[in-house]
Design a protein around this motif. Structure first.
Motif, PDB file in Angstrom:
ATOM      1  N   LEU A 216       0.851  -1.191   0.000  1.00  0.00           N
ATOM      2  CA  LEU A 216       0.000   0.000   0.000  1.00  0.00           C
ATOM      3  C   LEU A 216       0.888   1.243   0.000  1.00  0.00           C
ATOM      4  N   LEU A 217       0.883   1.948  -1.134  1.00  0.00           N
ATOM      5  CA  LEU A 217       1.735   3.136  -1.309  1.00  0.00           C
ATOM      6  C   LEU A 217       0.895   4.385  -1.082  1.00  0.00           C
ATOM      7  N   LEU A 218       1.259   5.154  -0.059  1.00  0.00           N
ATOM      8  CA  LEU A 218       0.419   6.297   0.305  1.00  0.00           C
ATOM      9  C   LEU A 218       1.252   7.500   0.727  1.00  0.00           C
ATOM     10  N   PRO A 219       0.717   8.716   0.506  1.00  0.00           N
ATOM     11  CA  PRO A 219       1.372   9.900   1.072  1.00  0.00           C
ATOM     12  C   PRO A 219       1.035   9.983   2.567  1.00  0.00           C
ATOM     13  N   MET A 220       1.925   9.497   3.427  1.00  0.00           N
ATOM     14  CA  MET A 220       1.672   9.529   4.878  1.00  0.00           C
ATOM     15  C   MET A 220       2.243  10.800   5.504  1.00  0.00           C
ATOM     16  N   THR A 221       3.121  11.492   4.755  1.00  0.00           N
ATOM     17  CA  THR A 221       3.661  12.784   5.200  1.00  0.00           C
ATOM     18  C   THR A 221       3.557  13.745   4.010  1.00  0.00           C
TER      19      THR A 221
ATOM     20  N   VAL B  44       9.281   8.741  -5.879  1.00  0.00           N
ATOM     21  CA  VAL B  44       9.344   7.898  -4.676  1.00  0.00           C
ATOM     22  C   VAL B  44       8.336   6.743  -4.793  1.00  0.00           C
ATOM     23  N   THR B  45       7.144   7.042  -5.247  1.00  0.00           N
ATOM     24  CA  THR B  45       6.131   5.984  -5.423  1.00  0.00           C
ATOM     25  C   THR B  45       6.671   4.908  -6.346  1.00  0.00           C
ATOM     26  N   LYS B  46       7.286   5.367  -7.441  1.00  0.00           N
ATOM     27  CA  LYS B  46       7.792   4.436  -8.445  1.00  0.00           C
ATOM     28  C   LYS B  46       8.906   3.562  -7.862  1.00  0.00           C
ATOM     29  N   ARG B  47       9.832   4.193  -7.153  1.00  0.00           N
ATOM     30  CA  ARG B  47      10.939   3.439  -6.553  1.00  0.00           C
ATOM     31  C   ARG B  47      10.419   2.430  -5.528  1.00  0.00           C
ATOM     32  N   LEU B  48       9.493   2.875  -4.689  1.00  0.00           N
ATOM     33  CA  LEU B  48       8.941   1.975  -3.670  1.00  0.00           C
ATOM     34  C   LEU B  48       8.177   0.817  -4.316  1.00  0.00           C
ATOM     35  N   ALA B  49       7.461   1.109  -5.397  1.00  0.00           N
ATOM     36  CA  ALA B  49       6.711   0.057  -6.091  1.00  0.00           C
ATOM     37  C   ALA B  49       7.676  -0.982  -6.658  1.00  0.00           C
TER      38      ALA B  49
ATOM     39  N   GLY C  22      -3.226   1.882  -3.369  1.00  0.00           N
ATOM     40  CA  GLY C  22      -3.060   3.226  -2.820  1.00  0.00           C
ATOM     41  C   GLY C  22      -3.140   4.267  -3.925  1.00  0.00           C
ATOM     42  N   PHE C  23      -2.050   4.999  -4.154  1.00  0.00           N
ATOM     43  CA  PHE C  23      -1.942   6.033  -5.202  1.00  0.00           C
ATOM     44  C   PHE C  23      -2.784   7.265  -4.874  1.00  0.00           C
ATOM     45  N   GLY C  24      -2.218   8.092  -4.012  1.00  0.00           N
ATOM     46  CA  GLY C  24      -2.908   9.265  -3.485  1.00  0.00           C
ATOM     47  C   GLY C  24      -3.119  10.383  -4.486  1.00  0.00           C
ATOM     48  N   LEU C  25      -2.296  10.439  -5.525  1.00  0.00           N
ATOM     49  CA  LEU C  25      -2.405  11.516  -6.510  1.00  0.00           C
ATOM     50  C   LEU C  25      -2.141  10.957  -7.904  1.00  0.00           C
ATOM     51  N   THR C  26      -2.691  11.609  -8.903  1.00  0.00           N
ATOM     52  CA  THR C  26      -2.567  11.153 -10.287  1.00  0.00           C
ATOM     53  C   THR C  26      -1.119  10.907 -10.740  1.00  0.00           C
ATOM     54  N   PRO C  27      -0.187  11.843 -10.514  1.00  0.00           N
ATOM     55  CA  PRO C  27       1.174  11.592 -11.021  1.00  0.00           C
ATOM     56  C   PRO C  27       1.801  10.330 -10.418  1.00  0.00           C
ATOM     57  N   LEU C  28       1.402   9.975  -9.213  1.00  0.00           N
ATOM     58  CA  LEU C  28       1.950   8.793  -8.545  1.00  0.00           C
ATOM     59  C   LEU C  28       1.434   7.520  -9.222  1.00  0.00           C
ATOM     60  N   ALA C  29       0.183   7.547  -9.608  1.00  0.00           N
ATOM     61  CA  ALA C  29      -0.404   6.388 -10.300  1.00  0.00           C
ATOM     62  C   ALA C  29       0.187   6.255 -11.703  1.00  0.00           C
ATOM     63  N   LEU C  30       0.344   7.380 -12.393  1.00  0.00           N
ATOM     64  CA  LEU C  30       0.883   7.334 -13.759  1.00  0.00           C
ATOM     65  C   LEU C  30       2.319   6.815 -13.756  1.00  0.00           C
ATOM     66  N   ALA C  31       3.109   7.235 -12.754  1.00  0.00           N
ATOM     67  CA  ALA C  31       4.510   6.817 -12.686  1.00  0.00           C
ATOM     68  C   ALA C  31       4.642   5.314 -12.437  1.00  0.00           C
ATOM     69  N   THR C  32       3.662   4.726 -11.787  1.00  0.00           N
ATOM     70  CA  THR C  32       3.754   3.321 -11.382  1.00  0.00           C
ATOM     71  C   THR C  32       3.119   2.363 -12.387  1.00  0.00           C
ATOM     72  N   ALA C  33       2.301   2.886 -13.278  1.00  0.00           N
ATOM     73  CA  ALA C  33       1.580   2.028 -14.226  1.00  0.00           C
ATOM     74  C   ALA C  33       2.498   1.074 -15.003  1.00  0.00           C
ATOM     75  N   PRO C  34       3.662   1.536 -15.519  1.00  0.00           N
ATOM     76  CA  PRO C  34       4.526   0.607 -16.274  1.00  0.00           C
ATOM     77  C   PRO C  34       5.049  -0.554 -15.420  1.00  0.00           C
ATOM     78  N   ILE C  35       5.214  -0.330 -14.129  1.00  0.00           N
ATOM     79  CA  ILE C  35       5.702  -1.396 -13.249  1.00  0.00           C
ATOM     80  C   ILE C  35       4.626  -2.473 -13.094  1.00  0.00           C
ATOM     81  N   ALA C  36       3.368  -2.037 -12.935  1.00  0.00           N
ATOM     82  CA  ALA C  36       2.264  -3.004 -12.835  1.00  0.00           C
ATOM     83  C   ALA C  36       2.221  -3.873 -14.090  1.00  0.00           C
ATOM     84  N   THR C  37       2.395  -3.229 -15.244  1.00  0.00           N
ATOM     85  CA  THR C  37       2.345  -3.948 -16.514  1.00  0.00           C
ATOM     86  C   THR C  37       3.498  -4.938 -16.640  1.00  0.00           C
ATOM     87  N   GLN C  38       4.729  -4.445 -16.383  1.00  0.00           N
ATOM     88  CA  GLN C  38       5.926  -5.287 -16.493  1.00  0.00           C
ATOM     89  C   GLN C  38       5.863  -6.498 -15.583  1.00  0.00           C
TER      90      GLN C  38
END
Ligand code: VNL
Length: 391
Positions: A32-37, A80-85, A99-115
């Motif tokens: 679960l990737l979230l903006p906690m701070t 950071v989201t991408k690295r943690l993912a 998780g994915f608290g904001l759009t840019p965080l989800a977009l950055a991680t999408a290729p990792i989900a696919t790969q």
């Protein structure tokens, strides 16, 4: 590391560990990737609280597998989201990202989900295009066009003829601006100005002054969760209401997490969204009561319900696959799934993997001394309108 090098390492890692993964794993890990701070920490806090509550109420065993939740703070920064993912996939071998608290965080991680062929459950971010970035993405939050059409229709039907829009200048704001204009002008309304406010350290006063100069009947606002209190404060200070300018919005602005502290300036604000803590249903009463009992001084908002339903989606998909946590099987199992959420009836569109849900028109009112978004009209089973137009 260069991107290509990284991918090579990632793929090698997957190959090495693939055999081990093929053996029946007894634990299903959810990263679960979230903006906690940082400025969007309230979103992380709400989603984490809801995910933990879901597990507390539904147990940590599903179809013979033990569910393990791994929470990481991405601070709201896409790199950071991408690295943690990447770390969660390669080192922890998570079965699901979420998780994915904001759009840019989800977009950055999408290729990792696919790969990695790992489902990514978007519990917060709400730009329409996100689910199109990977066949492994499913969404339990909402899309801005979905939420916006409700208030655009309401405005057109309620004597509002001229509107200024004011949105945060990034994906969901652009979606809201476009959806509002399309729907409102089609119904005969006029958009006099389209104002965009920076995402970082927003200052609304100069934009509110420009809005006032355009003399609209209403100001339509979208800002991300947590920022609405500042908009309300500056709207009150600038005294736009004295010039007869109404504030209308998506429910992100009158967010349940902060609404009660906004004071009387929020009273009467009409807005549209998919979740209100005041939604009247037995499922929601149980959810709100349990959430409040488990989290002192917190009222669940739309982020919490996105987290709750995201966990539900993973649990139900695992039941359907009889505990098989293969990513491709899980995302397949999620398609077309339907259930009764605290927000009302929902389903996952099998074509788009986006959520189909009711959109409610609400008005901020005092209930037992507290401010709530009180629902008074419903658009039923709304699909993301952008994708529906292409289907
Ligand atoms: C987004 C959309 C974020 C709506 C929000 O709050 C929100 C996003 C943090 O897609 O970034 O209310």
């Amino acid at each position: 590391m260069k991107r290509r090098q990284f991918l090579a390492v990632l793929l090698a890692g997957l190959g090495l560990f693939g055999a081990a993964a093929a053996q029946a794993q007894q634990t299903v890990k959810i990263g679960l990737l979230l903006p906690m701070t940082g400025p969007f920490a309230s979103t992380g806090r709400q989603i984490e609280a809801a995910a933990r509550l879901y597990m507390q109420q539904n147990g940590n065993m599903v179809a013979g597998k033990k569910i393990e939740l791994i929470v990481k703070d991405d601070t709201g920064v896409a790199d950071v989201t991408k690295r943690l993912a990447q770390e969660l996939v390669v080192t922890e071998r998570v079965n699901v990202l979420a998780g994915f608290g904001l759009t840019p965080l989800a977009l950055a991680t999408a290729p990792i989900a696919t790969q990695a062929k790992v489902p990514a459950i978007v519990m917060a971010a709400a730009t329409s295009i996100i689910t199109e970035q990977s066949p492994y993405i499913a969404r339990t939050s909402f899309t801005l066009p979905q939420a916006t059409v409700g208030i655009a229709d309401w405005a057109a039907k309620n004597g509002i003829k001229k509107v200024v829009t004011m949105v945060t200048d990034y994906g969901p704001g652009h979606d809201a601006e476009k959806a509002f204009k399309e729907r409102f002008t089609k119904a005969g309304g006029q958009v006099a100005a389209e104002l965009r406010v920076p995402l970082q350290n927003p200052e609304f006063a100069p934009f509110l002054q420009r809005a006032r100069d355009a003399k609209p009947d209403a100001l339509f606002v979208f800002v991300p969760s947590g920022v609405g209190a500042l908009v309300m404060k500056q709207f009150a200070e600038r005294e736009l209401a004295k010039d007869g300018i109404r504030l209308i919005a998506t429910g992100d602005v009158t967010d349940d997490d902060i609404l009660n502290k906004m004071g009387d300036v929020a009273l009467g604000v009409v807005n549209s969204h998919h979740y209100s803590a005041a939604h009247k249903s037995p499922e929601n009463k149980a959810f709100v009561d349990a959430f409040r009992a488990a989290n002192k001084d917190m009222r669940p908002n739309f982020m919490a319900v996105g987290g709750w339903d995201g966990m539900h989606l993973v649990y139900q998909a695992l039941k359907k696959t009889n505990g098989d946590a293969d990513g491709t099987k899980l995302i397949e199992a999620m398609k077309g799934m339907s259930w009764t959420s605290p927000r009302g009836p929902v389903s996952i569109d099998p074509q788009t993997r986006d959520i189909v849900q009711n959109i409610y028109i609400r008005k901020v009112e005092k209930v037992d001394g507290e401010l709530y978004n009180v629902e008074f009209a419903t658009l039923e089973a709304v699909k993301d309108p952008v994708k529906a137009a292409k289907q």
